[in-house]
Design a protein around this motif. Structure first.
Motif, short mmCIF file in Angstrom:
data_model
loop_
_atom_site.label_atom_id
_atom_site.label_comp_id
_atom_site.label_asym_id
_atom_site.label_seq_id
_atom_site.Cartn_x
_atom_site.Cartn_y
_atom_site.Cartn_z
N THR A 2 0.89 -1.16 0.00
CA THR A 2 0.00 0.00 0.00
C THR A 2 0.93 1.21 0.00
O THR A 2 1.88 1.27 0.79
CB THR A 2 -0.86 0.02 1.28
N THR A 3 0.67 2.16 -0.89
CA THR A 3 1.53 3.35 -0.90
C THR A 3 0.73 4.59 -0.52
O THR A 3 -0.45 4.71 -0.83
CB THR A 3 2.19 3.57 -2.29
N TYR A 4 1.42 5.48 0.19
CA TYR A 4 0.83 6.74 0.64
C TYR A 4 1.69 7.83 0.02
O TYR A 4 2.90 7.84 0.22
CB TYR A 4 0.87 6.83 2.16
N ASP A 5 1.09 8.72 -0.74
CA ASP A 5 1.86 9.65 -1.55
C ASP A 5 1.28 11.05 -1.45
O ASP A 5 0.06 11.20 -1.39
CB ASP A 5 1.74 9.19 -3.02
N ARG A 6 2.15 12.03 -1.41
CA ARG A 6 1.68 13.41 -1.45
C ARG A 6 2.73 14.25 -2.17
O ARG A 6 3.89 14.29 -1.77
CB ARG A 6 1.51 13.91 -0.01
N GLU A 7 2.31 14.89 -3.25
CA GLU A 7 3.24 15.77 -3.95
C GLU A 7 2.95 17.19 -3.56
O GLU A 7 1.80 17.54 -3.30
CB GLU A 7 3.10 15.58 -5.46
N TYR A 8 3.98 18.02 -3.49
CA TYR A 8 3.79 19.41 -3.09
C TYR A 8 3.80 20.29 -4.35
O TYR A 8 4.52 19.96 -5.31
CB TYR A 8 4.89 19.82 -2.10
N PRO A 9 3.06 21.38 -4.32
CA PRO A 9 2.95 22.21 -5.53
C PRO A 9 4.15 23.16 -5.70
O PRO A 9 3.99 24.27 -6.18
CB PRO A 9 1.65 22.99 -5.28
N PHE A 10 5.33 22.71 -5.24
CA PHE A 10 6.54 23.53 -5.38
C PHE A 10 7.76 22.62 -5.27
O PHE A 10 7.65 21.45 -4.89
CB PHE A 10 6.62 24.63 -4.31
N GLY A 11 8.92 23.18 -5.65
CA GLY A 11 10.19 22.46 -5.50
C GLY A 11 11.15 23.37 -4.76
O GLY A 11 10.76 24.45 -4.27
N TRP A 12 12.42 22.95 -4.67
CA TRP A 12 13.47 23.80 -4.10
C TRP A 12 14.53 24.02 -5.17
O TRP A 12 14.99 23.06 -5.79
CB TRP A 12 14.14 23.12 -2.91
N LEU A 13 14.93 25.28 -5.30
CA LEU A 13 16.08 25.60 -6.13
C LEU A 13 17.26 25.63 -5.14
O LEU A 13 17.25 26.42 -4.20
CB LEU A 13 15.87 26.96 -6.80
N GLY A 14 18.20 24.74 -5.34
CA GLY A 14 19.32 24.64 -4.39
C GLY A 14 20.62 25.12 -5.02
O GLY A 14 20.88 24.83 -6.19
N ILE A 15 21.41 25.87 -4.27
CA ILE A 15 22.74 26.25 -4.78
C ILE A 15 23.81 25.92 -3.75
O ILE A 15 23.56 25.87 -2.54
CB ILE A 15 22.85 27.77 -5.12
N LEU A 16 24.99 25.69 -4.28
CA LEU A 16 26.18 25.53 -3.45
C LEU A 16 27.11 26.65 -3.90
O LEU A 16 27.30 26.83 -5.11
CB LEU A 16 26.79 24.17 -3.75
N ALA A 17 27.63 27.44 -2.98
CA ALA A 17 28.45 28.59 -3.38
C ALA A 17 29.69 28.69 -2.52
O ALA A 17 29.68 28.35 -1.33
CB ALA A 17 27.63 29.87 -3.27
N LYS A 18 30.76 29.17 -3.15
CA LYS A 18 32.04 29.35 -2.43
C LYS A 18 32.05 30.72 -1.78
O LYS A 18 32.41 31.72 -2.42
CB LYS A 18 33.19 29.23 -3.41
N THR A 19 31.61 30.80 -0.57
CA THR A 19 31.67 32.04 0.17
C THR A 19 31.49 31.72 1.66
O THR A 19 31.30 30.57 2.03
CB THR A 19 30.60 33.04 -0.32
N THR A 20 31.55 32.76 2.47
CA THR A 20 31.47 32.52 3.91
C THR A 20 30.01 32.46 4.38
O THR A 20 29.15 33.12 3.80
CB THR A 20 32.19 33.64 4.68
N PRO A 21 29.73 31.72 5.45
CA PRO A 21 28.36 31.63 5.97
C PRO A 21 27.85 32.99 6.47
O PRO A 21 28.62 33.77 7.01
CB PRO A 21 28.49 30.65 7.14
N VAL A 22 26.54 33.24 6.27
CA VAL A 22 25.95 34.50 6.72
C VAL A 22 25.61 34.44 8.20
O VAL A 22 25.45 35.47 8.86
CB VAL A 22 24.71 34.85 5.87
#
Ligand code: RFL
Ligand code: PHB
Length: 388
Positions: A174-194
């Motif tokens: 039995t599968t339980y599924d839920r899709e969300y109406p959005f995604g995530w744009l993810g970046i990795l960047a070379k800089t210092t943490p804020v």
């Protein structure tokens, strides 16, 4: 080839299962579709619950993590133009570890190979056979030759898009599924943490998250359309949007982007997590939206239960822990599902929301920021519920 446990997938679930089994004196072989380089470079999770970090250390694969990771006592929530801190250590006495999943994978691969373990990378046409009987088999092509592994049990650790879950006969799951109406744009960047700790931001333009990988490597996410076109997001636009959503309280240190991805958001559970001699673990059995940072941690929790059940079986012949594997795991899985859904609901903008919903959402954030009781529940779940 013959082994006791045939494992499909060299992600956190498969590698950790093989490692824990080795420590219990049980032989296994891991079959992986991708190359070693690909597995070691795949950027995903960044946050490890305290019990899981402890398990890495206690089982001898945590030395580099102890040297290179960052241990965080809490998180910040950003909303209404201000930062509000939740102090996990003060509230529940625990912490979380910031260490990239690909680093955990590198450490596990290195340890398995040092211990004489077999990981067959770049295997194609992987298929399972005889999972209903006592002698299951994995067939595949490796280095141009057709191969098979006869085993006692199969660990299905091949992620959401793998072959193990679909090998279970129709009508069993039995599968339980839920899709969300959005995604995530993810970046990795070379800089210092804020900031010194992660920032989860609620903003009328959408959710944003600040995370990090090291003193000069940062990870950020922006809520976006599920089918967002990355071409529409030049680097400067990403930085501007992050700065706005993170509250505008301070400028973000900017730097060159080394990765840009769109991550889908879904909740999914397949029940039961076992059939015959096949045991599913990690993303092959369940997916959580990344807002709660639970995916890799759940994978570790599953294989901890499975390795103990297998150890008991080989020690005493008793199969009751194996029989209750799915039931044991699903109790934790559903609590993680609930928490991940709740965090997602709390911070994101949903297209069907009414003005009432938005007011309620801000009131909930305000409640968390001002009530120790409410914050304690978040903290208890975020650092990881106790393992059995
Ligand atoms: P994986 O890592 O997907 O590994 C499965 C492996 O199986 C291989 N495979 C096959 N091998 C042989 N034959 C086949 N037919 C095969 N098909 C697939 C694949 O190549 C792969 O090597 O699953 P596993 O081991 O269950 O681990 C799960 C985690 O990877 C996942 O839950 C986490 O990355 C989720 N996640 C996070 N989890 C956390 O605990 N903390 C976090 O902070 C966190 N942040 C995240 C995340 C996932 C994200 N994305 C990209 C979905 C952030 C993001 C953006
Ligand atoms: C990450 O560092 O990639 C990360 C951290 C926390 C999350 C999700 C992703 O909730």
């Amino acid at each position: 080839m013959r082994t006791r446990i045939g494992i499909v997938g060299a992600g956190p679930a498969g590698l950790m299962l093989s490692h824990l089994l080795h420590r219990a004196g049980i032989e296994s072989i891991v079959v992986e579709a991708r190359s070693r380089q690909y597995c070691e470079a795949r950027i995903r999770a960044g946050l490890i619950e305290q019990w899981a970090a402890d398990m890495l250390v206690e089982t001898g694969v945590g030395a580099r993590m102890q040297r290179e990771s960052m241990v965080h006592d809490g998180i910040h929530m950003a909303f209404g133009g201000a930062l509000h801190r939740i102090d996990f250590h003060k509230l529940v006495g625990k912490r979380v570890t910031i260490y990239g999943q690909q680093e955990v994978v590198k450490d596990l691969i290195a340890q398995r190979l040092a211990d004489g373990g077999q990981i067959l990378f770049e295997a194609s046409d992987v298929a399972l056979h005889g999972i209903d009987g006592r002698n299951p088999k994995i067939t595949f092509t490796h280095e141009g030759r057709a191969q098979e592994i006869d085993c006692d049990f199969i660990g299905g650790c091949d992620g959401f898009h793998g072959v193990c879950r679909p090998s279970i006969p129709d009508g069993v799951l039995t599968t339980y599924d839920r899709e969300y109406p959005f995604g995530w744009l993810g970046i990795l960047a070379k800089t210092t943490p804020v900031a010194d700790e992660l920032i989860y931001a609620y903003h009328p333009r959408g959710f944003a998250l600040f995370s990090m990988r090291g003193p000069t490597l940062v990870r950020y996410y922006l809520q976006c359309a599920p089918d967002e076109n990355l071409d529409l997001w030049p680097d400067e636009k990403i930085w501007d949007e992050l700065e706005t959503r993170l509250g505008g309280t301070r400028p973000l240190p900017r730097g060159p982007l080394v990765e840009k991805i769109i991550a889908p958001m879904r909740s999914f559970v397949a029940e039961p997590m076992q059939h015959g001699r096949l045991f599913l673990a990690g993303d092959s059995a369940h997916i959580v939206p990344p807002t709660g940072a639970k995916g890799m941690n759940l994978a570790f929790a599953d294989v901890r239960v499975l390795s103990r059940a297998l150890a008991e079986f080989y020690r005493s012949g008793a199969s009751d822990l194996l029989e209750s594997y799915s039931q044991t795991c699903l109790r934790r899985v559903w609590k993680a599902q609930r928490f991940s859904w709740w965090m997602t609901r709390l911070f994101h903008q949903f297209p069907d929301e009414t003005p009432f919903d938005k007011k309620r959402q801000v009131a909930e954030l305000d409640y968390l920021a001002s009530s120790e009781v409410a914050a304690t529940s978040l903290a208890e779940n975020y650092v990881g519920l106790p393992v059995e």
